[in-house]
Design a protein around this motif. Structure first.
Motif, PDB file in Angstrom:
ATOM      1  N   UNK A 496       0.872  -1.174   0.000  1.00 55.73           N
ATOM      2  CA  UNK A 496       0.000   0.000   0.000  1.00 55.73           C
ATOM      3  C   UNK A 496       0.908   1.223   0.000  1.00 55.73           C
ATOM      4  N   UNK A 497       0.838   1.989  -1.072  1.00 58.51           N
ATOM      5  CA  UNK A 497       1.736   3.133  -1.223  1.00 58.51           C
ATOM      6  C   UNK A 497       1.114   4.440  -0.755  1.00 58.51           C
ATOM      7  N   UNK A 498      -0.158   4.416  -0.419  1.00 60.09           N
ATOM      8  CA  UNK A 498      -0.792   5.621   0.088  1.00 60.09           C
ATOM      9  C   UNK A 498      -2.281   5.446   0.262  1.00 60.09           C
ATOM     10  N   UNK A 499      -2.889   6.366   0.992  1.00 62.62           N
ATOM     11  CA  UNK A 499      -4.325   6.356   1.229  1.00 62.62           C
ATOM     12  C   UNK A 499      -4.877   7.740   0.904  1.00 62.62           C
ATOM     13  N   UNK A 500      -6.014   7.797   0.232  1.00 64.92           N
ATOM     14  CA  UNK A 500      -6.605   9.051  -0.223  1.00 64.92           C
ATOM     15  C   UNK A 500      -8.030   9.197   0.298  1.00 64.92           C
ATOM     16  N   UNK A 501      -8.449  10.431   0.477  1.00 59.71           N
ATOM     17  CA  UNK A 501      -9.828  10.736   0.832  1.00 59.71           C
ATOM     18  C   UNK A 501     -10.670  10.644  -0.441  1.00 59.71           C
TER      19      UNK A 501
END
Length: 521
Positions: A496-501
């Motif tokens: 997982x390289x990132x989390x976004x809204x």
């Protein structure tokens, strides 16, 4: 409207199509087809010219696949006429169609997993040696390699199909169809499991086929592909011909409205607020190179989207959580408690359901009825005295879910294989809702589903989240991820390289994270 379109469809000369002076490759007129309880086709027409891509569009259940199965000899029409090269023909079986140069790439894969790519391509037509006694495996592989080179894909002809990804299996299906040197090639959702590079390879092959005078019938629900590849578009709805239009100058909104018979609501972002209650937590999950140190949480009433390029590890994470694949390390907590999930039965016992991207192999028994598919995961609840099934209760609960999910079927005893893709997906959802699973993992929930059915699936997922279900949606379609998700986890190469809204994310944001390899990170 249909009759007026009927008259002018044959008169138009679309930019990119062959001149009218050329004979049509295929001309189907007045085609009729009925099945028990269903009138599948009513006075349908379709024609194909040399050197063109003719897109055939419509909602699932509109009759597209039935019409093409008639063209390829799988079904026999109840009425109407088919002409090939201007001559009336009777297509008694697929072999008769292939003899006329008509071949099809099916949406569902028809491969033998224990055979190699080359063996699947030429099955029943293998080159022989030794007075015809032995299969010439070397020539078999050479011939398959030549087709793969033409397609510009690096597939080993000697590789077993069962060890390939779905995308590569789809490419083998395409190679099999091309091996017949077809003049008429029907492609039914050919890019549904392909990444962008593979899609471009396919489009290059299509361009080559067009240049050599072949005609391609292209069935897809992807509007961008229609604009990119099609010369003309024919729209069907409810088993009837609606219109034939030039692809280049017809707005997609017009085609969509013709397909569904209504205007669809504008796309919007996920609404509602998730509860603070955490129902699932995955911590430092690992499985070889496929899953690398993956951690995330899922809350009640939330839709968590998983995005990433093909091979990023999204499906592998879902299968690990569901117990379908073993993990090397990591912890899974359900409602705050650590759980050992070593099998799908363990997952279901903990309220976790997984709806696979390959619903026909892993979600349904297509030869069984709608009733039995809806209830099969809960049969224990319908036993009387531990010996007999309460048929009446099974029927009643199946009818209830068919009504609640708006499954289009004549009755609950209909074989599930006769339903459209969108309705089959609803049957899988009904199965897990009846089982009362509160964590639902949807892997490519609208793969092969038309725009109208997509909108229904989207509303259904939103309703489930509003009822408190916790949902994970894995999708390769970025608009779909953005449309549904409260939060978006993006993966690349197993991480997982990132989390976004979900309310503010853009396609560019997702693609940036989806291409963020470990070295760059």
């Amino acid at each position: 409207m249909a009759k007026e379109a009927d008259d002018r469809a044959g008169e138009e000369n679309v930019t990119g199509a062959q001149p009218e002076a050329l004979p049509t490759l295929v001309d189907m007129r007045g085609i009729e087809k009925s099945f028990p309880g269903v009138r599948a086709l009513q006075n349908v027409r379709f024609d194909l010219r040399p050197g063109e891509v003719h897109a055939l569009m419509g909602e699932n259940g509109a009759g597209k696949s039935t019409l093409m199965k008639i063209l390829t000899g799988v079904y026999q029409p109840d009425g109407g006429e088919i002409r090939v090269d201007g001559r009336p023909v009777t297509l008694r079986d697929p072999q008769a169609a292939q003899a006329l140069g008509i071949s099809i790439i099916h949406q569902e894969l028809y491969l033998m997993n224990h055979l190699t790519a080359a063996q699947n391509i030429f099955i029943g037509r293998e080159p022989r040696k030794g007075f015809g006694i032995f299969v010439d495996e070397a020539k078999l592989r050479r011939d398959a390699a030549a087709i793969f080179r033409r397609m510009r894909v690096g597939i080993d002809p000697a590789a077993e199909v069962g060890h390939m990804t779905v995308a590569r299996q789809q490419l083998v299906e395409i190679a099999k169809a091309l091996s017949y040197d077809a003049r008429v090639l029907v492609m039914d959702e050919p890019t549904s499991a392909l990444n962008e590079t593979e899609v471009e390879h396919l489009f290059t092959v299509i361009d080559d086929l067009k240049a050599n005078g072949a005609g391609i019938v292209y069935i897809t629900h992807k509007m961008d592909e229609v604009k990119r590849i099609a010369d003309r578009v024919t729209v069907m709805r409810d088993g009837q011909y609606i219109d034939t239009l030039p692809a280049a100058t017809t707005p997609m909104a017009t085609i969509i409205q013709m397909m569904v018979g209504r205007e669809l609501a504008d796309q919007h972002r996920a609404t509602g607020r998730r509860a603070e209650e955490e129902v699932l937590r995955v911590t430092r999950l690992n499985r070889g190179d496929a899953i690398r140190d993956v951690s995330f949480a899922l809350h009640k009433g939330e839709i968590l989207g998983f995005a990433g390029l093909m091979g990023a590890g999204r499906t592998e994470v879902a299968r690990a959580i569901f117990g379908a694949d073993p993990i090397d390390s990591g912890e899974i907590r359900v409602h705050g408690r650590p759980r050992r999930i070593a099998s799908p039965a363990d997952a279901v016992a903990n309220g976790i359901a997984y709806l696979s991207e390959d619903r026909k192999h892993f979600g349904l028994v297509t030869g069984m009825s709608v009733r039995d598919n809806v209830t099969m995961a809960s049969w224990g609840r319908f036993m009387s005295g531990g010996l007999f099934m309460r048929d009446g209760a099974l029927g009643d609960v199946a009818k209830d879910y068919v009504r609640r999910l708006k499954v289009k079927t004549p009755h609950v005893h209909q074989e599930t294989r006769l339903l459209s893709g969108g309705n089959q997906q609803k049957v899988v959802i009904a199965k897990w809702l009846l089982r009362d699973c509160d964590i639902l993992i949807f892997d490519e929930p609208t793969r092969g589903i038309d725009v109208g059915a997509k909108a229904e699936i989207y509303r259904l997922l939103e309703d489930l989240a509003a009822q408190g279900k916790a949902i994970i949606v894995i999708s390769s379609e970025l608009p779909e991820v953005l449309r549904l998700s409260h939060r978006i986890a993006v993966m690349c190469e197993g991480r997982i390289t990132g989390e976004l809204d979900g309310r503010t994310a853009t396609q560019e944001d997702i693609m940036t994270l989806a291409t963020q390899r470990a070295e760059a990170a």
